[in-house]
Design a protein around this motif. Structure first.
Motif: not given
Length: 90
Positions: A1-13
């Protein structure tokens, strides 16, 4: 799986669900490994902003995901103010 930049908790689920499915695990299987009920894990996956750091790291380990912290390079607009400015130098 590629890398992901997570900036907010909304992206986590969506990411947690995708990582779980990529690992071929059901919510029940992850819950057992995490030491919680399936219902608790389901709520955790939907509301990832309530997860503590210890539990999140354990979950990521179960899913085979690494947490990488990175500080992006500064751009000219992000550069610190010149010395002697009225702002503190942090």
């Amino acid at each position: 799986m590629p890398r992901f930049t997570v900036r907010t908790t909304d992206q986590l689920p969506i990411l947690l669900q995708a990582f779980r499915k990529e690992a071929g695990l059901t919510q029940r299987e992850v819950a057992l490994r995490l030491g919680v009920t399936q219902q608790t894990y389901s709520a955790l996956e939907r509301n990832a902003d309530t997860v503590g750091a210890v539990r999140l790291l354990k979950l990521l380990n179960i899913l085979g995901v690494s947490l990488v912290l990175d500080k992006p390079a500064t751009t000219p607009s992000d550069a610190p103010a010149p010395s002697g400015a009225d702002q503190p130098d942090w």
